[in-house]
Design a protein around this motif. Structure first.
Motif, PDB file in Angstrom:
ATOM      1  N   ALA A   1       5.686   9.608  -5.483  1.00  0.00           N
ATOM      2  CA  ALA A   1       5.368   8.659  -4.214  1.00  0.00           C
ATOM      3  C   ALA A   1       6.661   7.716  -4.206  1.00  0.00           C
ATOM      4  N   PRO A   2       6.926   7.347  -3.002  1.00  0.00           N
ATOM      5  CA  PRO A   2       7.948   6.277  -2.786  1.00  0.00           C
ATOM      6  C   PRO A   2       7.447   4.883  -3.343  1.00  0.00           C
ATOM      7  N   LEU A   3       8.344   4.275  -3.866  1.00  0.00           N
ATOM      8  CA  LEU A   3       8.347   2.948  -4.415  1.00  0.00           C
ATOM      9  C   LEU A   3       8.625   1.674  -3.241  1.00  0.00           C
ATOM     10  N   ASP A   4       7.745   0.675  -3.475  1.00  0.00           N
ATOM     11  CA  ASP A   4       8.291  -0.409  -2.513  1.00  0.00           C
ATOM     12  C   ASP A   4       9.297  -1.272  -3.132  1.00  0.00           C
ATOM     13  N   PRO A   5       9.830  -2.540  -2.616  1.00  0.00           N
ATOM     14  CA  PRO A   5      10.861  -3.216  -3.255  1.00  0.00           C
ATOM     15  C   PRO A   5      10.627  -3.871  -4.686  1.00  0.00           C
ATOM     16  N   THR A   6       9.026  -4.005  -4.790  1.00  0.00           N
ATOM     17  CA  THR A   6       8.482  -4.522  -5.994  1.00  0.00           C
ATOM     18  C   THR A   6       8.226  -3.445  -6.983  1.00  0.00           C
ATOM     19  N   ASP A   7       8.832  -2.079  -6.872  1.00  0.00           N
ATOM     20  CA  ASP A   7       8.644  -1.094  -7.670  1.00  0.00           C
ATOM     21  C   ASP A   7       7.067  -0.642  -7.874  1.00  0.00           C
ATOM     22  N   LYS A   8       6.190  -1.113  -6.531  1.00  0.00           N
ATOM     23  CA  LYS A   8       4.867  -0.504  -6.655  1.00  0.00           C
ATOM     24  C   LYS A   8       4.793   0.667  -5.652  1.00  0.00           C
ATOM     25  N   PRO A   9       4.147   1.749  -5.887  1.00  0.00           N
ATOM     26  CA  PRO A   9       4.167   3.022  -5.048  1.00  0.00           C
ATOM     27  C   PRO A   9       3.263   2.665  -3.673  1.00  0.00           C
ATOM     28  N   TYR A  10       3.846   3.213  -2.538  1.00  0.00           N
ATOM     29  CA  TYR A  10       3.048   2.997  -1.533  1.00  0.00           C
ATOM     30  C   TYR A  10       1.963   3.948  -1.328  1.00  0.00           C
ATOM     31  N   VAL A  11       0.982   3.951  -0.745  1.00  0.00           N
ATOM     32  CA  VAL A  11      -0.221   4.889  -0.559  1.00  0.00           C
ATOM     33  C   VAL A  11      -0.337   5.396   0.525  1.00  0.00           C
ATOM     34  N   LEU A  12      -0.801   6.693   0.672  1.00  0.00           N
ATOM     35  CA  LEU A  12      -1.129   7.716   1.790  1.00  0.00           C
ATOM     36  C   LEU A  12      -2.357   7.009   2.290  1.00  0.00           C
ATOM     37  N   THR A  13      -2.729   6.754   3.918  1.00  0.00           N
ATOM     38  CA  THR A  13      -3.932   6.372   4.287  1.00  0.00           C
ATOM     39  C   THR A  13      -4.253   7.469   5.471  1.00  0.00           C
ATOM     40  N   ALA A  14      -5.168   7.024   5.832  1.00  0.00           N
ATOM     41  CA  ALA A  14      -5.821   7.917   7.261  1.00  0.00           C
ATOM     42  C   ALA A  14      -5.699   9.371   7.254  1.00  0.00           C
ATOM     43  N   GLY A  15      -6.090   9.889   5.974  1.00  0.00           N
ATOM     44  CA  GLY A  15      -6.199  11.170   5.660  1.00  0.00           C
ATOM     45  C   GLY A  15      -4.581  12.012   5.594  1.00  0.00           C
ATOM     46  N   GLY A  16      -3.816  10.896   4.899  1.00  0.00           N
ATOM     47  CA  GLY A  16      -2.446  11.324   4.698  1.00  0.00           C
ATOM     48  C   GLY A  16      -1.639  11.240   5.950  1.00  0.00           C
ATOM     49  N   CYS A  17      -1.915  10.816   6.956  1.00  0.00           N
ATOM     50  CA  CYS A  17      -1.222  10.726   8.275  1.00  0.00           C
ATOM     51  C   CYS A  17      -0.390   9.204   8.338  1.00  0.00           C
ATOM     52  N   GLU A  18      -0.965   8.377   7.564  1.00  0.00           N
ATOM     53  CA  GLU A  18      -0.134   7.054   7.561  1.00  0.00           C
ATOM     54  C   GLU A  18       0.156   6.380   6.104  1.00  0.00           C
ATOM     55  N   VAL A  19       1.004   5.477   6.074  1.00  0.00           N
ATOM     56  CA  VAL A  19       1.375   4.912   4.723  1.00  0.00           C
ATOM     57  C   VAL A  19       1.306   3.396   4.824  1.00  0.00           C
ATOM     58  N   GLU A  20       0.573   2.930   3.712  1.00  0.00           N
ATOM     59  CA  GLU A  20       0.406   1.591   3.604  1.00  0.00           C
ATOM     60  C   GLU A  20       0.847   1.135   2.296  1.00  0.00           C
ATOM     61  N   LEU A  21       0.926  -0.174   2.001  1.00  0.00           N
ATOM     62  CA  LEU A  21       1.434  -0.857   0.822  1.00  0.00           C
ATOM     63  C   LEU A  21       0.054  -0.898  -0.299  1.00  0.00           C
ATOM     64  N   GLY A  22       0.534  -0.576  -1.645  1.00  0.00           N
ATOM     65  CA  GLY A  22      -0.660  -0.410  -2.360  1.00  0.00           C
ATOM     66  C   GLY A  22      -1.329  -1.672  -2.622  1.00  0.00           C
ATOM     67  N   LEU A  23      -2.528  -1.597  -3.374  1.00  0.00           N
ATOM     68  CA  LEU A  23      -3.362  -2.551  -3.709  1.00  0.00           C
ATOM     69  C   LEU A  23      -2.668  -3.623  -4.809  1.00  0.00           C
ATOM     70  N   GLY A  24      -1.877  -3.239  -5.606  1.00  0.00           N
ATOM     71  CA  GLY A  24      -0.963  -3.898  -6.469  1.00  0.00           C
ATOM     72  C   GLY A  24       0.410  -4.520  -5.843  1.00  0.00           C
ATOM     73  N   SER A  25       0.536  -4.194  -4.822  1.00  0.00           N
ATOM     74  CA  SER A  25       2.003  -4.731  -4.305  1.00  0.00           C
ATOM     75  C   SER A  25       2.260  -6.220  -4.020  1.00  0.00           C
ATOM     76  N   GLU A  26       3.387  -6.477  -4.441  1.00  0.00           N
ATOM     77  CA  GLU A  26       3.571  -7.908  -4.149  1.00  0.00           C
ATOM     78  C   GLU A  26       4.372  -8.173  -2.800  1.00  0.00           C
ATOM     79  N   ILE A  27       4.447  -7.158  -1.997  1.00  0.00           N
ATOM     80  CA  ILE A  27       4.948  -7.239  -0.799  1.00  0.00           C
ATOM     81  C   ILE A  27       4.419  -8.226   0.000  1.00  0.00           C
ATOM     82  N   LEU A  28       4.606  -9.034   0.814  1.00  0.00           N
ATOM     83  CA  LEU A  28       4.127 -10.178   1.939  1.00  0.00           C
ATOM     84  C   LEU A  28       3.518  -9.000   2.962  1.00  0.00           C
ATOM     85  N   ARG A  29       2.274  -9.243   3.242  1.00  0.00           N
ATOM     86  CA  ARG A  29       1.705  -8.424   4.137  1.00  0.00           C
ATOM     87  C   ARG A  29       1.838  -8.921   5.639  1.00  0.00           C
ATOM     88  N   GLN A  30       2.100 -10.147   5.934  1.00  0.00           N
ATOM     89  CA  GLN A  30       2.096 -10.565   7.245  1.00  0.00           C
ATOM     90  C   GLN A  30       3.670 -11.368   7.469  1.00  0.00           C
TER      91      GLN A  30
END
Length: 320
Positions: A291-320
């Motif tokens: 799994a690819p890691l975000d800049p805070t070392d939390k894994p990204y997650v596949l969404t929309a049946g594997g067609c999209e990528v989003e931040l994981g629930l524990g990610s510390e990256i700003l979402r806006q």
């Protein structure tokens, strides 16, 4: 001549000098004591007007008008300005700690920071050269009241017309609000100041040409971090830079997902299916499971049946 004749007593020229020195010293001591007493009285009066803990938000009001505080502070404006500055920081801190929801840095309206702008106004009225207050207002206040932030930093420029950093702060406010031409004009003014760094001269053209481009945003937050004197503002800039890096990473992942979907006619069921391709993307780092890691070392997650990528629930990256 006796020893008494050799002594400079109160009846001679030396005595007059000694009396004058004592009067000067007593006057200085009296002025300091009076000033400290006035500052203490101002503190007690302000505290008596301050709303009690748990009081309704309607009680959230300005303690003293800037002009009144300036008169009461006598010649101790700097001391009282420091007091109001600390009140500003404590005011925001209490609101943040009391808020139970999730805050977005670009919208602090849920905190109802109605007194922040007046507190910063008081601080800078008492001390027009209080750069930290202008800097804090430029970064935090736009999320509460953008027009108040513009007025505050413009006030700082009027009082300190040679301080190029204030032009940088005002330009940042306009850029953040999408007012790229106005931001370019302010940076052009700032670049004309004698101590302005050379990069200021390039900003007007970049703002006119690139506007909201991500690369320009990266430079803006890098400059904000490098020039900030406040550690909280540096931390904010670091979070924004991490957010921009994450946006680049997610764009790269989406390109890989699009290629996989085009070739396999479906989306990947897990990261393992595309890990070999992801490992060759320079901007990405992969975890043990692929799994690819975000800049805070939390894994990204596949969404929309594997067609999209989003931040994981524990990610510390700003979402806006």
């Amino acid at each position: 001549m006796s020893a008494r004749d050799n002594t400079l007593d109160d009846r001679g020229e030396g005595g007059a000098t000694a009396r004058a020195e004592r009067r000067t010293l007593l006057a200085l001591v009296a002025a300091v004591l009076f000033g400290l007493g006035s500052a203490a009285a101002l503190t007690r009066w302000s505290e008596s007007l301050r709303p009690v803990a748990g009081a309704p938000e309607v009680a959230d009001e300005l303690y003293l008008k800037p002009e009144t505080a300036r008169r009461l502070s006598l010649n101790f404006n700097g001391l009282v300005a420091d007091w109001y500055w600390m009140r500003s920081l404590q005011y925001v801190g209490r609101k943040v700690l009391a808020y139970e929801g999730q805050l977005q840095l670009d919208d602090l309206s849920p905190l109802k920071l109605k007194v922040l702008a007046p507190l910063l106004e008081q601080t800078t009225t008492l001390d027009p050269h209080f750069y930290a207050a202008y800097e804090y207002g430029a970064v935090v206040l736009p999320a509460v009241d953008r027009e108040a932030a513009v007025r505050l930093v413009q006030k700082g420029i009027d009082a300190n017309p040679r301080e190029w950093r204030l032009y940088h702060q005002l330009g940042y406010i306009h850029w953040q609000g999408g007012q790229f031409k106005e931001a370019a004009r302010v940076y052009e003014e700032g670049a004309q100041q004698s101590d302005a760094p050379t990069w200021m001269r390039a900003m007007p053209a970049r703002l006119e040409a690139e506007g909201g481009d991500r690369s320009l945003a990266r430079e803006m937050f890098t400059r904000l971090h490098n020039e900030a004197g406040d550690e909280q503002i540096k931390e904010l800039a670091i979070k924004r830079l991490a957010q921009l890096r994450s946006l680049d990473e997610r764009d790269a992942i989406r390109r890989v997902l699009a290629i996989y979907r085009e070739r396999a006619l479906r989306c990947p069921e897990s990261w393992a299916a595309i890990a070999p391709v992801l490992s060759r993307v320079p901007v990405l780092r992969l975890g043990p499971d692929g799994a690819p890691l975000d800049p805070t070392d939390k894994p990204y997650v596949l969404t929309a049946g594997g067609c999209e990528v989003e931040l994981g629930l524990g990610s510390e990256i700003l979402r806006q």
